[in-house]
Design a protein around this motif. Structure first.
Motif, PDB file in Angstrom:
ATOM      1  N   THR A  81      27.974  40.695 -16.460  1.00 57.98           N
ATOM      2  CA  THR A  81      28.753  39.484 -16.649  1.00 57.98           C
ATOM      3  C   THR A  81      27.858  38.257 -16.584  1.00 57.98           C
ATOM      4  OG1 THR A  81      29.255  39.448 -14.275  1.00 57.98           O
ATOM      5  CG2 THR A  81      30.951  40.364 -15.730  1.00 57.98           C
ATOM      6  N   VAL A  82      28.195  37.251 -17.398  1.00 58.40           N
ATOM      7  CA  VAL A  82      27.614  35.920 -17.248  1.00 58.40           C
ATOM      8  C   VAL A  82      28.295  35.254 -16.064  1.00 58.40           C
ATOM      9  CG1 VAL A  82      27.367  33.646 -18.308  1.00 58.40           C
ATOM     10  CG2 VAL A  82      27.148  35.694 -19.724  1.00 58.40           C
ATOM     11  N   VAL A  83      27.507  34.619 -15.208  1.00 56.20           N
ATOM     12  CA  VAL A  83      28.041  33.954 -14.019  1.00 56.20           C
ATOM     13  C   VAL A  83      27.953  32.444 -14.244  1.00 56.20           C
ATOM     14  CG1 VAL A  83      27.865  33.698 -11.514  1.00 56.20           C
ATOM     15  CG2 VAL A  83      27.263  35.881 -12.596  1.00 56.20           C
ATOM     16  N   GLU A  84      29.079  31.838 -14.557  1.00 55.98           N
ATOM     17  CA  GLU A  84      29.128  30.407 -14.842  1.00 55.98           C
ATOM     18  C   GLU A  84      29.599  29.673 -13.586  1.00 55.98           C
ATOM     19  OE1 GLU A  84      31.042  28.501 -18.590  1.00 55.98           O
ATOM     20  OE2 GLU A  84      32.495  28.276 -16.955  1.00 55.98           O
ATOM     21  N   VAL A  85      28.730  28.813 -13.036  1.00 55.50           N
ATOM     22  CA  VAL A  85      29.033  28.084 -11.806  1.00 55.50           C
ATOM     23  C   VAL A  85      29.240  26.609 -12.148  1.00 55.50           C
ATOM     24  CG1 VAL A  85      28.291  27.553  -9.462  1.00 55.50           C
ATOM     25  CG2 VAL A  85      27.554  29.692 -10.541  1.00 55.50           C
ATOM     26  N   SER A  86      30.430  26.084 -11.863  1.00 53.30           N
ATOM     27  CA  SER A  86      30.721  24.687 -12.196  1.00 53.30           C
ATOM     28  C   SER A  86      31.180  23.935 -10.950  1.00 53.30           C
ATOM     29  CB  SER A  86      31.788  24.590 -13.286  1.00 53.30           C
ATOM     30  OG  SER A  86      32.997  25.204 -12.881  1.00 53.30           O
ATOM     31  N   GLY A  87      30.657  22.708 -10.787  1.00 56.52           N
ATOM     32  CA  GLY A  87      31.060  21.851  -9.680  1.00 56.52           C
ATOM     33  C   GLY A  87      32.085  20.830 -10.134  1.00 56.52           C
ATOM     34  N   HIS A  88      33.056  20.515  -9.255  1.00 56.57           N
ATOM     35  CA  HIS A  88      34.135  19.574  -9.569  1.00 56.57           C
ATOM     36  C   HIS A  88      34.365  18.649  -8.376  1.00 56.57           C
ATOM     37  CE1 HIS A  88      35.536  22.025 -13.073  1.00 56.57           C
ATOM     38  NE2 HIS A  88      34.971  22.987 -12.362  1.00 56.57           N
ATOM     39  N   ASN A 143      29.996  11.097  -8.580  1.00 60.69           N
ATOM     40  CA  ASN A 143      30.746  12.345  -8.686  1.00 60.69           C
ATOM     41  C   ASN A 143      30.015  13.364  -9.561  1.00 60.69           C
ATOM     42  OD1 ASN A 143      33.066  11.948  -7.047  1.00 60.69           O
ATOM     43  ND2 ASN A 143      33.898  10.552  -8.572  1.00 60.69           N
ATOM     44  N   GLN A 144      29.393  12.894 -10.639  1.00 61.83           N
ATOM     45  CA  GLN A 144      28.639  13.801 -11.495  1.00 61.83           C
ATOM     46  C   GLN A 144      27.468  14.417 -10.746  1.00 61.83           C
ATOM     47  OE1 GLN A 144      29.462  14.877 -14.459  1.00 61.83           O
ATOM     48  NE2 GLN A 144      27.636  16.163 -14.634  1.00 61.83           N
ATOM     49  N   SER A 198      28.716  16.982  -8.184  1.00 66.78           N
ATOM     50  CA  SER A 198      29.186  18.216  -8.812  1.00 66.78           C
ATOM     51  C   SER A 198      28.024  19.071  -9.301  1.00 66.78           C
ATOM     52  CB  SER A 198      30.143  17.892  -9.963  1.00 66.78           C
ATOM     53  OG  SER A 198      29.494  17.268 -11.050  1.00 66.78           O
ATOM     54  N   GLU A 199      27.002  18.448  -9.856  1.00 63.87           N
ATOM     55  CA  GLU A 199      25.824  19.192 -10.320  1.00 63.87           C
ATOM     56  C   GLU A 199      25.090  19.841  -9.150  1.00 63.87           C
ATOM     57  OE1 GLU A 199      23.380  16.512 -12.474  1.00 63.87           O
ATOM     58  OE2 GLU A 199      24.774  16.299 -14.167  1.00 63.87           O
ATOM     59  N   GLN A 200      24.871  19.056  -8.096  1.00 67.05           N
ATOM     60  CA  GLN A 200      24.094  19.562  -6.968  1.00 67.05           C
ATOM     61  C   GLN A 200      24.822  20.684  -6.241  1.00 67.05           C
ATOM     62  OE1 GLN A 200      23.089  16.093  -4.640  1.00 67.05           O
ATOM     63  NE2 GLN A 200      21.438  15.495  -6.021  1.00 67.05           N
ATOM     64  N   ARG A 201      26.137  20.597  -6.156  1.00 62.94           N
ATOM     65  CA  ARG A 201      26.894  21.671  -5.513  1.00 62.94           C
ATOM     66  C   ARG A 201      26.860  22.948  -6.349  1.00 62.94           C
ATOM     67  NH1 ARG A 201      32.287  19.037  -2.625  1.00 62.94           N
ATOM     68  NH2 ARG A 201      31.165  18.064  -0.891  1.00 62.94           N
ATOM     69  N   ALA A 202      26.998  22.812  -7.663  1.00 67.59           N
ATOM     70  CA  ALA A 202      26.911  23.991  -8.529  1.00 67.59           C
ATOM     71  C   ALA A 202      25.539  24.639  -8.415  1.00 67.59           C
ATOM     72  CB  ALA A 202      27.202  23.599  -9.984  1.00 67.59           C
ATOM     73  N   ASN A 203      24.497  23.815  -8.413  1.00 62.42           N
ATOM     74  CA  ASN A 203      23.144  24.353  -8.291  1.00 62.42           C
ATOM     75  C   ASN A 203      22.907  24.998  -6.935  1.00 62.42           C
ATOM     76  OD1 ASN A 203      22.324  23.594 -10.879  1.00 62.42           O
ATOM     77  ND2 ASN A 203      21.704  21.556 -10.211  1.00 62.42           N
ATOM     78  N   LEU A 255      22.917  33.427 -14.766  1.00 62.90           N
ATOM     79  CA  LEU A 255      23.529  32.232 -14.188  1.00 62.90           C
ATOM     80  C   LEU A 255      23.481  31.029 -15.114  1.00 62.90           C
ATOM     81  CD1 LEU A 255      22.121  32.859 -10.677  1.00 62.90           C
ATOM     82  CD2 LEU A 255      24.531  32.367 -11.079  1.00 62.90           C
ATOM     83  N   GLU A 256      24.614  30.380 -15.250  1.00 64.26           N
ATOM     84  CA  GLU A 256      24.750  29.138 -15.998  1.00 64.26           C
ATOM     85  C   GLU A 256      25.410  28.122 -15.065  1.00 64.26           C
ATOM     86  OE1 GLU A 256      24.039  26.969 -19.338  1.00 64.26           O
ATOM     87  OE2 GLU A 256      23.797  29.144 -19.345  1.00 64.26           O
ATOM     88  N   THR A 257      24.812  26.942 -14.900  1.00 68.04           N
ATOM     89  CA  THR A 257      25.402  25.946 -14.000  1.00 68.04           C
ATOM     90  C   THR A 257      25.764  24.682 -14.771  1.00 68.04           C
ATOM     91  OG1 THR A 257      23.297  24.902 -13.405  1.00 68.04           O
ATOM     92  CG2 THR A 257      24.021  26.782 -12.056  1.00 68.04           C
ATOM     93  N   VAL A 258      26.807  24.003 -14.308  1.00 73.31           N
ATOM     94  CA  VAL A 258      27.227  22.764 -14.952  1.00 73.31           C
ATOM     95  C   VAL A 258      27.974  21.901 -13.937  1.00 73.31           C
ATOM     96  CG1 VAL A 258      29.395  23.781 -15.785  1.00 73.31           C
ATOM     97  CG2 VAL A 258      28.446  21.779 -16.939  1.00 73.31           C
ATOM     98  N   GLY A 259      27.762  20.595 -14.007  1.00 70.77           N
ATOM     99  CA  GLY A 259      28.518  19.655 -13.188  1.00 70.77           C
ATOM    100  C   GLY A 259      29.607  19.017 -14.027  1.00 70.77           C
ATOM    101  N   MET A 260      30.844  19.129 -13.585  1.00 70.06           N
ATOM    102  CA  MET A 260      31.983  18.597 -14.333  1.00 70.06           C
ATOM    103  C   MET A 260      32.445  17.242 -13.814  1.00 70.06           C
ATOM    104  SD  MET A 260      32.627  20.783 -16.661  1.00 70.06           S
ATOM    105  CE  MET A 260      32.680  22.521 -17.135  1.00 70.06           C
TER     106      MET A 260
END
Length: 225
Positions: free
Chosen positions: A148-155, A165-166, A169-174, A190-195
């Motif tokens: 599975t691809v593991v997509e981690v996103s911060g909100h 906020n951006q 969210s990025e730092q928490r996802a990372n 792993l794929e990370t993104v800040g929302m």
């Protein structure tokens, strides 16, 4: 249209045999560059096979899938996907019961919701040490079900500036992705993104709603053949 990128990724497996020197150089000389790529949501592997996969494809998830093929992770055939995700979902629900992690399912995609209150202190981006055991159970399951691809996103909620906020969210996802990697989850997955505050799941007009919106989500997308 997708055949050629997958051929490139598969060819990368063969090229990876020559990548030892390059991987060593990367580990020693590109810490800053790796940090920048992580902030952009690209935890890129050092092997040539992985790099070939990441440079192909039409979306972040598709590139990640190609990278996984390049790293030698097998894809799931049609009918096997649902059964594979059923088993993984059941194990995640069992292992995370009582931890504060919410497990949900949308088709063949499994989603884990890590609420701010149990995973991070307010306005902080370092994971609470008491949350480590919960993340360890997640990492154990992800290692077992590695297709599975593991997509981690911060909100975040809507309090504060867009820029702050951006960043949070990025730092928490990372932070979550880095912890999972430290527990043995392959970085090629792993794929990370800040929302930021763009995707609330509750009303920001109430404290309870804002608390729900402050979260990290992990989505598990099956690697399909």
């Amino acid at each position: 249209m997708r055949t050629q990128p997958f051929k490139i990724a598969i060819l990368g497996v063969c090229l990876a045999a020559f990548a030892t020197g390059c991987a060593t150089y990367d580990a020693q000389g590109s810490d800053v560059d790796q940090h920048q790529r992580a902030k952009r949501g690209a935890l890129i592997g050092a092997a040539i096979g992985v790099a070939a996969g990441l440079l192909s494809g039409d979306s972040a998830v598709e590139r990640r899938q190609h990278a996984m093929v390049g790293a030698g992770i097998g894809a799931l055939a049609g009918g096997a996907v649902g059964n594979y995700q059923d088993k993984q979902e059941a194990e995640l629900r069992r292992e995370t019961a009582g931890t504060g992690i919410d497990v949900s399912r949308d088709g063949d995609v499994i989603k884990l919701n890590l609420p701010d209150g149990v995973s991070f202190d307010f306005n902080r981006t370092d994971i609470k040490p008491q949350f480590y055991p919960s993340l360890n159970t997640v990492a154990n399951t992800l290692r077992e079900y590695n297709q599975t691809v593991v997509e981690v996103s911060g909100h975040t909620d809507d309090v504060g500036s867009d820029a702050v906020n951006q960043r949070i969210s990025e730092q928490r996802a990372n932070a979550v992705a880095s912890y999972l990697m430290a527990q043995g989850v392959q970085r090629e997955r792993l794929e990370t993104v800040g929302m930021g505050k763009r995707f609330p799941i509750a009303d920001n007009a109430t404290e309870q709603g804002r608390a729900r919106n402050r979260r990290v989500e992990i989505r598990l997308l099956p690697l399909r053949s």
